[in-house]
Design a protein around this motif. Structure first.
Motif, PDB file in Angstrom:
ATOM      1  N   ASN A  33       0.868  -1.164   0.000  1.00 55.64           N
ATOM      2  CA  ASN A  33       0.000   0.000   0.000  1.00 55.64           C
ATOM      3  C   ASN A  33       0.910   1.220   0.000  1.00 55.64           C
ATOM      4  O   ASN A  33       1.412   1.626   1.039  1.00 55.64           O
ATOM      5  N   CYS A  36       0.812   4.355   2.506  1.00 50.84           N
ATOM      6  CA  CYS A  36       1.275   4.284   3.900  1.00 50.84           C
ATOM      7  C   CYS A  36       2.615   3.568   4.016  1.00 50.84           C
ATOM      8  O   CYS A  36       3.285   3.682   5.031  1.00 50.84           O
ATOM      9  N   ASP A  38       2.828   0.210   3.705  1.00 51.58           N
ATOM     10  CA  ASP A  38       2.558  -1.126   4.236  1.00 51.58           C
ATOM     11  C   ASP A  38       2.896  -2.186   3.193  1.00 51.58           C
ATOM     12  O   ASP A  38       2.651  -1.992   2.001  1.00 51.58           O
ATOM     13  N   CYS A  62       2.069  -0.164   9.236  1.00 48.70           N
ATOM     14  CA  CYS A  62       1.359   0.375  10.393  1.00 48.70           C
ATOM     15  C   CYS A  62       0.589  -0.712  11.137  1.00 48.70           C
ATOM     16  O   CYS A  62       0.373  -1.812  10.623  1.00 48.70           O
ATOM     17  N   SER A  65      -2.611  -2.202   9.346  1.00 41.95           N
ATOM     18  CA  SER A  65      -2.363  -3.145   8.244  1.00 41.95           C
ATOM     19  C   SER A  65      -1.949  -4.521   8.772  1.00 41.95           C
ATOM     20  O   SER A  65      -2.408  -5.552   8.267  1.00 41.95           O
ATOM     21  N   ARG A 104      -6.716   5.177   6.304  1.00 42.85           N
ATOM     22  CA  ARG A 104      -6.589   3.970   7.128  1.00 42.85           C
ATOM     23  C   ARG A 104      -7.360   2.798   6.526  1.00 42.85           C
ATOM     24  O   ARG A 104      -7.006   1.636   6.730  1.00 42.85           O
ATOM     25  N   CYS A 107      -5.093   0.813   4.454  1.00 42.54           N
ATOM     26  CA  CYS A 107      -4.204   0.003   5.304  1.00 42.54           C
ATOM     27  C   CYS A 107      -4.925  -1.284   5.704  1.00 42.54           C
ATOM     28  O   CYS A 107      -4.362  -2.372   5.631  1.00 42.54           O
TER      29      CYS A 107
HETATM   30 ZN    ZN Z   1      -0.859   1.623   6.898  1.00 36.62          ZN
END
Ligand code: ZN
Length: 134
Positions: A33, A36, A38, A62, A65, A104, A107
């Protein structure tokens, strides 16, 4: 954010139950992703009755995720592949139990995207944007 669910997410992030790789595996897929940073890889073992007998993930990023991936691996262990294919955005939101903003949300949905990449093949996977709007 609800305190109980926040605790679940932090716990899953710090002490994942389904962390690791499977060798051999029947399905493996990974993606990231970029919004972010991830990254998640998922390995599955599916038996000759099309049941997911084992599911593991590795990744970084994060807490949302990684907790999402761990909760999703737990949910699909023992599940028929046909049911795995039917999983949707709302199933992930139910697992996490919290309201998520648009950033988010991606995520949280990365693990679902990677899982679907594993069971469907690359061509049929929705993008994170499409999943978030599904
Ligand atoms: Zn994330």
């Amino acid at each position: 954010m609800d305190d109980l669910y926040r605790e679940v997410i932090i716990d899953r992030y710090q002490n994942p139950r389904f962390s690791g790789t499977l060798d051999p595996h029947t399905h493996s897929y990974e993606d990231d992703n970029p919004v972010c940073g991830d990254h998640i890889r998922i390995d599955l073992r599916v038996d000759d009755k099309d049941i997911v007998t084992e599911a593991k993930f590795t990744g970084e990023g994060c807490s949302i995720s990684q907790a999402s991936a761990d909760l999703l691996m737990e949910k699909i262990t023992g599940m028929p592949v046909a049911d795995v294919r039917g999983l949707a955005k709302q199933d992930i939101l139910d697992l996490l139990g919290i309201e998520l903003g648009p950033v988010r949300l991606k995520c949280a949905l990365l693990s679902l995207k990677v899982l679907k990449g594993g069971v469907y093949g690359l061509d049929e996977v929705m993008s994170l944007d499409e999943l978030a709007e599904s």
